[in-house]
Design an enzyme around this catalytic site. Structure first.
Site, PDB file in Angstrom:
ATOM      1  CG  HIS A 107      -1.353   1.387   1.528  1.00 47.20           C
ATOM      2  ND1 HIS A 107      -0.967   2.016   2.512  1.00 47.20           N
ATOM      3  CD2 HIS A 107      -2.487   1.969   1.135  1.00 47.20           C
ATOM      4  CE1 HIS A 107      -1.502   3.131   2.686  1.00 47.20           C
ATOM      5  NE2 HIS A 107      -2.639   3.210   1.973  1.00 47.20           N
ATOM      6  NE  ARG A 111      -3.313  11.549   4.221  1.00 44.81           N
ATOM      7  CZ  ARG A 111      -2.238  10.408   4.724  1.00 44.81           C
ATOM      8  NH1 ARG A 111      -1.835   9.573   3.998  1.00 44.81           N
ATOM      9  NH2 ARG A 111      -1.979  10.457   5.794  1.00 44.81           N
TER      10      ARG A 111
END
Length: 267
Positions: A107, A111
């Site tokens: 993963h 952001r």
């Protein structure tokens, strides 16, 4: 000169493109299908999914750039002074599930948030990281993963930065109700803004760019390792733990749902 938002936007879209190209090349057969979407309150994104490739059973990577009039509770939990502020958020998030149980699931997320409280200058911060979830951990692979994470931190505080964000990853990706980690960790950070935009953006780029350096060698080493039904059953069993974390604890999942995001892309 491009604004901060424009710089981050361009980098993140390019990052999605580069990772997709590299994973398609590593898979050899699978291709990402793209689904572009828009959000009623503002913004949108592009979700890309590869299904049933040669190496990857399913691989998803999404880019989003969304905005709203009021930050959701998940984003103001640690910043109550921003409650009610207009906001904009953008990021790239991926999860890759290989066929082979000896090749770990992984993963990555990077952001950027910007909020504009009334009567104040905009408030911005970066977040993200990457982590690895082996079903059959192999010491050499885990050492390589963490060495890449360690090395990319060198220009941004070195040992102190690595130790802090490694520990944060270990603590964040922990299933409290089971008393176990989700995987072997990596890096995790949030609310990053204390060193100024250029330094923080540089670190985000190092994490985003470092992902392929950390993961592609594992794909090369493990995608053809022989396995049988027993290993496959255990892989599917452990994936259930992965789902548990995302649905119970993951802040990104909660933010997406609270902010009215696209459910198919979030989940």
């Amino acid at each position: 000169m491009p604004s901060q938002l424009d710089q981050v936007h361009a980098y993140l879209r390019g990052l999605q493109d580069r990772i997709c190209s590299a994973i398609e090349s590593a898979d050899g057969e699978g291709r990402f299908a793209q689904d572009e979407w828009t959000r009623a309150e503002g913004g949108g994104g592009r979700s890309r999914v590869m299904k049933q490739g040669r190496v990857f059973e399913q691989a998803g990577i999404g880019f989003s750039d969304v905005r709203g009039s009021t930050l959701p509770p998940s984003a103001t939990q640690h910043r109550p002074e921003l409650a009610g502020a207009p906001w904009r958020a953008m990021g790239v998030s991926l999860v890759f599930h290989p066929h082979n149980p000896y090749l770990p699931t992984t993963h990555m997320n990077v952001r950027y948030f910007e909020a504009s409280p009334e009567g104040r200058d905009p408030v911005w911060w970066f977040g993200g990281g990457f982590d690895l979830t082996p079903f059959y951990p192999i010491d050499a692979d885990v050492r390589h993963w963490h060495q890449v994470a360690h090395d990319l931190c060198a220009p941004f505080g070195g040992e102190a930065r690595y130790a802090k964000h490694k520990r944060w990853c270990d603590e964040y990706f922990f299933l409290k109700h089971r008393g176990e980690t989700r995987g072997v960790g990596g890096l995790f950070f949030d609310d990053l803004n204390e060193d100024g935009f250029e330094a923080c953006f540089g670190y985000q780029r190092a994490v985003g760019d470092g992902f392929l350096d950390a993961y592609l060698p594992l794909v090369e080493r493990r995608h053809a390792t022989p396995y049988g039904e027993r290993e496959r059953d255990f892989q599917l069993y452990r994936r259930g733990r992965y789902v548990e974390f995302n649905l119970v604890y993951d802040r990104g999942t909660l933010f997406g749902l609270q902010s009215g995001g696209r459910t198919e892309s979030i989940l």
